[in-house]
Write an enzyme that holds these catalytic residues in place. Structure first.
Site, short mmCIF file in Angstrom:
data_model
loop_
_atom_site.label_atom_id
_atom_site.label_comp_id
_atom_site.label_asym_id
_atom_site.label_seq_id
_atom_site.Cartn_x
_atom_site.Cartn_y
_atom_site.Cartn_z
CE1 TYR A 166 0.32 -1.25 -7.82
CE2 TYR A 166 2.01 -0.08 -9.11
CZ TYR A 166 1.40 -0.34 -7.88
OH TYR A 166 1.81 0.28 -6.75
CB ALA A 167 0.41 2.33 -14.04
N GLY A 192 -3.67 -4.02 4.76
CA GLY A 192 -2.45 -4.56 4.06
C GLY A 192 -1.33 -3.84 5.12
P1 NAD Z 1 4.42 -4.94 0.93
O1 NAD Z 1 4.21 -6.00 -0.22
O2 NAD Z 1 5.37 -4.78 1.76
O3 NAD Z 1 2.81 -4.71 1.71
C1 NAD Z 1 1.89 -5.03 1.07
C2 NAD Z 1 0.77 -5.32 2.04
O4 NAD Z 1 -0.50 -5.53 1.68
C3 NAD Z 1 1.14 -6.52 3.17
O5 NAD Z 1 0.95 -6.39 4.58
C4 NAD Z 1 0.15 -7.47 2.67
O6 NAD Z 1 -0.07 -8.53 3.54
C5 NAD Z 1 -1.00 -6.91 2.18
N1 NAD Z 1 -1.82 -7.35 1.13
C6 NAD Z 1 -1.39 -7.80 0.07
N2 NAD Z 1 -2.56 -8.25 -0.82
C7 NAD Z 1 -3.65 -8.22 0.02
C8 NAD Z 1 -4.76 -8.71 0.09
N3 NAD Z 1 -5.35 -9.41 -1.03
N4 NAD Z 1 -5.44 -8.66 1.16
C9 NAD Z 1 -5.05 -8.05 2.16
N5 NAD Z 1 -3.75 -7.49 2.37
C10 NAD Z 1 -3.09 -7.79 1.43
O7 NAD Z 1 4.46 -3.63 -0.20
P2 NAD Z 1 4.41 -2.05 0.00
O8 NAD Z 1 5.36 -1.64 -0.89
O9 NAD Z 1 4.47 -1.50 1.45
O10 NAD Z 1 3.09 -1.58 -0.57
C11 NAD Z 1 1.96 -1.02 0.20
C12 NAD Z 1 1.35 -0.28 -0.78
O11 NAD Z 1 2.09 0.74 -1.41
C13 NAD Z 1 0.49 -0.88 -2.16
O12 NAD Z 1 -0.71 -0.32 -2.30
C14 NAD Z 1 1.34 -0.68 -3.07
O13 NAD Z 1 0.83 -0.66 -4.36
C15 NAD Z 1 1.80 0.84 -2.69
N6 NAD Z 1 2.91 1.53 -3.43
C16 NAD Z 1 4.22 0.83 -3.14
C17 NAD Z 1 5.64 1.56 -3.75
C18 NAD Z 1 6.74 1.05 -3.43
O14 NAD Z 1 7.95 1.35 -3.90
N7 NAD Z 1 6.96 0.14 -2.55
C19 NAD Z 1 5.37 2.51 -4.61
C20 NAD Z 1 4.06 3.07 -4.89
C21 NAD Z 1 2.82 2.50 -4.29
#
Ligand code: NAD
Length: 258
Positions: free
Chosen positions: A164-165, A14
């Site tokens: 999700y949590a 991702g």
């Molecule tokens: P984002 O949407 O910018 O990035 C998500 C990435 O995951 C993208 O590259 C997307 O292509 C990839 N992805 C999604 N579904 C996929 C799949 N089925 N197979 C392969 N790749 C897939 O979001 P982000 O905020 O950068 O999230 C990244 C991680 O951080 C996630 O695990 C999210 O749960 C976690 N997270 C984010 C936050 C926040 O506030 N942004 C907080 C806590 C945790």
């Protein structure tokens, strides 16, 4: 201060956007060899590879939808075929998968969120283990699995985001189990738990809601992806964190102090 990430083979799931992409750029600046992954291939993929090369990293893109176990296996196989092994695995792909209150949850919703956040990490790690074990045995140093957890795992998430949590809490906990199983193989497991970081993750929120969330954070603002990336470098480097395993590093501007 440390240079042991140079030439290391790092797979980041991702990583076509957001936190994963920032981590990839940080590893590229250390001279690592990086596997980028997303669900779809597009013109932006070439530009990401070019950006990573400009920072000093060699990179390749691997398309895989990690909600499917077979694609988790294919991702690891393709990465190892390209780079000859694996030294650092970053399980970052994940997401909210939509919001649903308890009384509206059905099997389809449950499966979608759990496949995205739990199955993806479980299966990618499963297929990565033999390669990580091999890397540790050859180098004589620890190798690293880092997964992206969440502040939601610690405080339960917003209304409608319970699965999700819980899926992220599942992740925080299964790492503790893997520490027991794989420390003898010199494989370390650590979690980076972001707070509220400014990415597409929050696209479903109004500006007013974002402002009120920002106000609840001690630093009074969302985090930036570049502010999360160094935590992955820290856990990825044997020189920096060789005696640290089974830990959760919260990167949240003081939003929660567990
Ligand atoms: P984002 O949407 O910018 O990035 C998500 C990435 O995951 C993208 O590259 C997307 O292509 C990839 N992805 C999604 N579904 C996929 C799949 N089925 N197979 C392969 N790749 C897939 O979001 P982000 O905020 O950068 O999230 C990244 C991680 O951080 C996630 O695990 C999210 O749960 C976690 N997270 C984010 C936050 C926040 O506030 N942004 C907080 C806590 C945790």
């Amino acid at each position: 201060m440390f240079d042991d990430l140079k030439g290391k083979r790092v797979l980041i799931t991702g990583s076509t956007a957001g936190i994963g992409l920032a981590a990839a750029l940080a590893f590229a600046a250390q001279g690592a060899r990086i596997g980028i992954n997303g669900r779809t291939n597009g013109p932006q993929t070439d530009s990401i590879i070019t950006q990573l090369a400009a920072k000093g990293g060699e990179a390749a893109f691997f398309r895989a939808d990690l909600t499917q176990s077979s694609e988790c296996k294919k991702l690891v196989d393709d990465f190892v075929a390209r780079f000859g092994g694996l030294d650092v695995l970053i399980n970052n792909s994940g997401g909210l998968g939509g919001r649903c209150k308890l009384e509206d949850i059905d099997d389809k919703f449950y499966d979608r969120v759990m496949d995205l956040n739990a199955r993806s990490v479980l299966m990618t790690t499963k297929y990565a283990i033999p390669h990580l074990r091999d890397s540790a045995a050859r180098s004589g140093e620890t190798v690293s699995v880092i997964s992206t957890g969440s502040i939601a795992a610690r405080e339960g998430g917003g209304v409608g985001a319970g699965i999700y949590a819980a899926s992220k809490a599942w992740l925080h906990d299964i790492h503790r189990n893997w520490v027991k199983e794989f420390t003898a193989d010199n494989i370390r497991f650590n979690i980076v738990a972001p707070g509220t970081i400014d990415t597409a993750f929050h696209d479903d929120k109004s500006d007013a809601l974002k402002a009120s969330i920002a106000d609840s954070i001690a630093m009074k603002r969302f985090g930036r992806i570049e502010e999360v990336a160094p935590a992955f470098l820290f856990f990825g480097s044997h020189a920096l964190s060789g005696y640290i395993t089974g830990q959760i590093l919260d990167v949240n501007g003081g939003q929660l102090a567990p």
